[in-house]
Design a protein around this motif. Structure first.
Motif, short mmCIF file in Angstrom:
data_model
loop_
_atom_site.label_atom_id
_atom_site.label_comp_id
_atom_site.label_asym_id
_atom_site.label_seq_id
_atom_site.Cartn_x
_atom_site.Cartn_y
_atom_site.Cartn_z
N ILE A 137 -18.40 92.79 -3.31
CA ILE A 137 -16.97 93.13 -3.25
C ILE A 137 -16.32 91.91 -2.46
O ILE A 137 -15.46 91.16 -2.72
CB ILE A 137 -16.53 94.53 -2.32
CG1 ILE A 137 -16.89 95.70 -3.33
CG2 ILE A 137 -15.00 94.49 -1.96
CD1 ILE A 137 -16.43 97.06 -2.68
N ALA A 138 -17.14 91.53 -1.14
CA ALA A 138 -16.70 90.40 -0.46
C ALA A 138 -16.67 89.14 -0.95
O ALA A 138 -15.81 88.29 -0.90
CB ALA A 138 -17.60 90.37 0.65
N ILE A 139 -17.55 88.93 -1.98
CA ILE A 139 -17.76 87.72 -2.65
C ILE A 139 -16.76 87.52 -3.84
O ILE A 139 -15.92 86.60 -3.83
CB ILE A 139 -19.03 87.46 -3.37
CG1 ILE A 139 -20.18 87.40 -2.69
CG2 ILE A 139 -19.12 86.40 -4.50
CD1 ILE A 139 -21.51 87.31 -3.34
N GLU A 140 -16.24 88.46 -4.21
CA GLU A 140 -15.16 88.81 -5.14
C GLU A 140 -13.76 88.47 -4.61
O GLU A 140 -13.05 87.85 -4.97
CB GLU A 140 -15.18 90.04 -6.08
CG GLU A 140 -14.23 90.03 -7.06
CD GLU A 140 -14.45 88.99 -8.34
OE1 GLU A 140 -13.46 88.72 -9.00
OE2 GLU A 140 -15.38 88.55 -8.55
N ALA A 141 -13.87 89.31 -3.56
CA ALA A 141 -12.62 89.04 -2.70
C ALA A 141 -12.36 87.58 -1.95
O ALA A 141 -11.28 87.18 -1.99
CB ALA A 141 -12.56 90.15 -1.20
N SER A 142 -13.46 87.03 -1.65
CA SER A 142 -13.30 85.49 -1.30
C SER A 142 -12.58 84.75 -2.28
O SER A 142 -12.00 83.75 -2.13
CB SER A 142 -14.54 85.17 -0.65
OG SER A 142 -14.57 83.64 -0.30
N LYS A 143 -13.00 84.96 -3.50
CA LYS A 143 -12.59 84.24 -4.93
C LYS A 143 -11.20 84.25 -4.94
O LYS A 143 -10.36 83.46 -5.36
CB LYS A 143 -13.49 84.57 -5.87
CG LYS A 143 -14.94 83.94 -6.00
CD LYS A 143 -15.53 84.52 -7.23
CE LYS A 143 -17.26 84.16 -7.25
NZ LYS A 143 -17.78 84.59 -8.41
N GLN A 144 -10.62 85.39 -4.61
CA GLN A 144 -9.27 85.77 -4.68
C GLN A 144 -8.28 85.72 -3.43
O GLN A 144 -7.47 85.99 -3.59
CB GLN A 144 -9.29 87.34 -5.35
CG GLN A 144 -9.76 87.52 -6.67
CD GLN A 144 -9.28 86.68 -7.68
OE1 GLN A 144 -8.13 86.49 -7.93
NE2 GLN A 144 -10.23 86.46 -8.48
N GLN A 145 -9.29 84.94 -2.44
CA GLN A 145 -8.15 84.59 -1.30
C GLN A 145 -8.03 85.92 -0.39
O GLN A 145 -6.91 86.00 0.12
CB GLN A 145 -7.23 83.75 -1.31
CG GLN A 145 -7.35 82.29 -2.24
CD GLN A 145 -8.24 81.63 -1.60
OE1 GLN A 145 -8.48 81.75 -0.28
NE2 GLN A 145 -8.92 80.69 -2.35
N VAL A 146 -8.84 86.97 -0.42
CA VAL A 146 -8.75 88.21 0.42
C VAL A 146 -9.57 88.16 1.43
O VAL A 146 -10.61 88.19 1.44
CB VAL A 146 -8.77 89.56 -0.47
CG1 VAL A 146 -8.73 90.61 0.44
CG2 VAL A 146 -7.78 89.47 -1.89
N LYS A 190 -3.90 89.77 -6.69
CA LYS A 190 -3.14 88.92 -7.40
C LYS A 190 -2.52 87.77 -6.27
O LYS A 190 -2.11 86.61 -6.80
CB LYS A 190 -1.90 89.36 -7.91
CG LYS A 190 -2.41 90.17 -9.24
CD LYS A 190 -1.46 90.75 -10.12
CE LYS A 190 -1.89 91.84 -11.39
NZ LYS A 190 -0.89 92.33 -11.99
N ILE A 191 -2.17 88.22 -5.07
CA ILE A 191 -1.52 87.36 -4.00
C ILE A 191 -2.49 86.78 -3.01
O ILE A 191 -2.50 85.71 -2.52
CB ILE A 191 -0.25 88.06 -3.47
CG1 ILE A 191 0.58 88.56 -4.41
CG2 ILE A 191 0.12 87.40 -2.37
CD1 ILE A 191 1.79 89.46 -3.70
N GLY A 192 -3.52 87.65 -2.81
CA GLY A 192 -4.52 87.34 -1.69
C GLY A 192 -3.90 87.97 -0.20
O GLY A 192 -2.85 88.70 -0.32
N GLY A 193 -4.39 87.71 0.81
CA GLY A 193 -3.98 88.00 2.27
C GLY A 193 -4.89 88.69 2.81
O GLY A 193 -6.39 88.24 2.75
#
Length: 639
Positions: A413-422, A365-368
């Motif tokens: 997992i990485a692609i989804e994390a990139s979309k959520q700024q993680v 929700k925040i990213g980081g």
């Protein structure tokens, strides 16, 4: 007798070579320091300095013409009765590390620490580019701290005028644009389109055709600027800086000392994490189960919750991600007790995949930054990996199969994390085989970094591990970044190397970008440049959020002179940048072909460049004259 004479003269010849190399290196460093001193003097005396219309002094002051042929040092003859060994001679002219003398009225060029070109000139034709055999491109390190020691990037706020950009190519205004029509219009130097100047940005021109406020506008005098981004450059308000730690606590992590080093280093760095006072922090530990911690500031000690193997989709309803400022004491207590809590554990399983998914649900929700510590390859649950190490395949054509990911689980997992700024960083400390080819997908698509410590043991690797982790936690970092490079019409970016996810063909998505991140871009020429095109322009823009919550646009603009001479293309090679580019190009081919083929490709590239150097002439049949810029190329390639 002749053999003894040659042996006696050998030390003298060696001393002569060392003197030539030392003087050449001294000349290059002297020119660099002169440039930096000139830039500082210009900045501190802009009100009374009258030399801004003069060409910016760069490189070797004796080279006034790119077509000038450097002189070669005398070549000592060898005795004809001895077999001659092919040798490479070098020219004594030291090519400048910055572009040669320009007619552009730039005051402060973009520091090469931010954007460094592989060749400091650019060919006018595609055939000349191919003939030189040198990879053309640049290395970009947008948040490099080294450059700030010499020159701070000026901050530009356009205010009500808004960010001044070309309406066609969306390039940013820079020192090399041309104003006309009384300052009411300006011509883009990338796509050559004429644009209207916003009313709030308008300024009359002086007798020489320059804006009267030229010296008061950093964007018109500096090749590197940082623009304050207005609200339209924000998808959402700037988020707080997040550090979420996913820590392996299985038997190998404890016995090797990794867990103790992790807890100790994080505790020491708590007061130096960027983003204060908004920084948020959280922890998840895992073996065959997942453990998360309630770090509410009202608690005197942290509370641990355990998720069993059959309930990994559970979402916690306690304060797992908390404010570092408010929960500082609770976090410190957890880090002090963590090694003791699992000291007697005999659990040798690692459920990394499920732990990653659990941690991602908390931070998305925040990213980081999501920082993962693993002491063993995933052996259980989602994302479990098979032990596929086979020494019999090493050195064979089937070796490439070991360098490809086993599955797409971690990449998804990485692609989804990139979309959520993680952004995901990996610290791998396995005592045995670690499938880095599969696990590294987590960092490659999220602009993360992989740290590998084979057979990690306390004492042998502790110091390096702790220093790497400390640097990772405390270095300057930006979040929610995107980066794009624009070039003069007719030039295009054909390859991009680094850890990122590409959007819309040329937009690099970077959930986090830090001071140590560097990217390589390879360029090519589609059309022939006209003889009137004396310079080509490259501009890279990084839109990011600082750790303090400010949205900024960091813009680098580089101008390179054009040439029709092959000698110039080879004489002005930046060998270190060129080797960086060639190394990244070679590594990108590793998953596709054998390592032996990659090595042969590097040697062949070296041979092509040396073959192109024939334009410098032969001293005899066994000696090829190489330009000074390429004298170390064979040694670098063979190493």
């Amino acid at each position: 007798y002749q053999r003894r004479v040659r042996e006696a003269l050998r030390p003298l010849n060696s001393l002569r070579s060392h003197l030539v190399l030392s003087l050449s290196g001294y000349k290059i460093m002297t020119d660099r320091y002169k440039q930096r001193a000139y830039a500082k003097i210009s900045n501190s005396n802009t009100n009374n300095y009258t030399g801004f219309n003069q060409p910016f002094p760069t490189g070797n002051s004796q080279i006034n013409d790119l077509s000038q042929t450097p002189t070669s040092p005398p070549v000592y003859p060898t005795h004809t009765s001895e077999p001659q060994v092919p040798s490479y001679q070098t020219t004594t002219t030291s090519p400048p590390q910055e572009p040669p003398n320009q007619t552009l009225n730039s005051v402060v060029v973009c520091p090469s620490e931010y954007m460094r070109t592989t060749v400091n000139v650019f060919p006018r034709t595609s055939s000349l580019l191919k003939e030189s055999a040198v990879p053309y491109g640049f290395i970009i390190q947008p948040l490099n701290q080294a450059a700030e020691k010499y020159q701070e990037i000026p901050i530009v706020d356009f205010g009500t005028a808004g960010v001044v950009r070309c309406r066609n190519c969306r390039g940013y205004i820079n020192p090399y644009v041309l104003f006309f029509d009384g300052g009411k219009r300006w011509k883009c130097n990338l796509c050559l389109l004429s644009n209207d100047v916003p009313a709030a940005y308008h300024c009359p021109l002086d007798a020489s055709g320059k804006r009267q406020d030229w010296l008061q506008r950093p964007e018109l005098t500096h090749g590197a600027v940082e623009i304050v981004a207005p609200e339209e450059y924000m998808v959402r308000p700037p988020q707080p800086t997040v550090f979420f730690f996913c820590i392996d606590v299985c038997y190998y992590s404890i016995s090797s000392g990794m867990l103790n080093s992790v807890a100790k280093t994080i505790l020491e760095c708590l007061d130096n994490l960027p983003g204060e006072p908004r920084t948020k922090i959280g922890f998840v530990t895992f073996d065959s189960n997942i453990h998360y911690y309630n770090l509410n500031s009202a608690l005197s000690t942290p509370q641990m919750y355990v998720i069993n193997e059959n309930n990994f989709e559970f979402t916690p309803d306690v304060d797992v991600l908390v404010s570092l400022k408010e929960s500082r004491k609770v976090i410190a207590t957890l880090l002090e007790r963590l090694p003791k809590m699992f000291a007697q554990s005999q659990n040798a399983q690692a459920n990394l995949g499920s732990a990653l998914k659990f941690a991602f649900e908390i931070v998305k929700k925040i990213g980081g930054k999501l920082i993962v510590f693993s002491s063993i390859a995933p052996t259980k649950g989602q994302g479990a990996l098979k032990l596929r190490e086979d020494v019999n395949l090493l050195g064979t054509e089937k070796e490439v199969s070991l360098l490809k990911p086993q599955s797409d689980f971690y990449k998804n997992i990485a692609i989804e994390a990139s979309k959520q700024q993680v952004c995901i960083d990996l610290f791998l400390c396995s005592p045995k085989y670690t499938d880095i080819a599969t696990l590294s997908e987590l960092s490659q698509s999220t602009s993360g970094q992989v740290f590998y410590y084979p057979e990690f043991i306390t004492g042998k690797d502790t110091l390096k591990f702790e220093k790497d982790l400390e640097r990772n936690l405390t270095r300057p970092v930006g979040f929610e970044a995107v980066m794009r490079t624009r070039c003069t019409k007719g030039i295009k970016v054909i390859n991009q190397f680094g850890h990122f996810l590409i959007r819309n063909n040329d937009l690099l998505a970077l959930p986090a970008v830090d001071a140590d991140k560097a990217f390589a871009l390879q360029i090519d020429l589609n059309d022939t440049l006209s003889s009137s095109d004396n310079f080509v322009i490259f501009q890279t823009a990084l839109l990011y959020t600082t750790s303090s919550g400010e949205r900024r646009i960091r813009v680098f603009t580089v101008a390179l002179p054009t040439t029709s001479s092959l000698k110039d293309c080879l004489n002005y090679v930046d060998l270190e940048a060129c080797m960086n580019m060639m190394g990244k190009m070679a590594i990108s081919k590793v998953p596709e072909t054998s390592l032996q083929s990659v090595r042969e490709a590097l040697v062949n590239k070296c041979a092509q460049i040396i073959r192109a150097s024939r334009c410098f002439g032969y001293s005899n049949n066994a000696s090829v004259v190489l330009p000074e810029s390429l004298r170390m190329l064979p040694s670098y390639i063979l190493s």
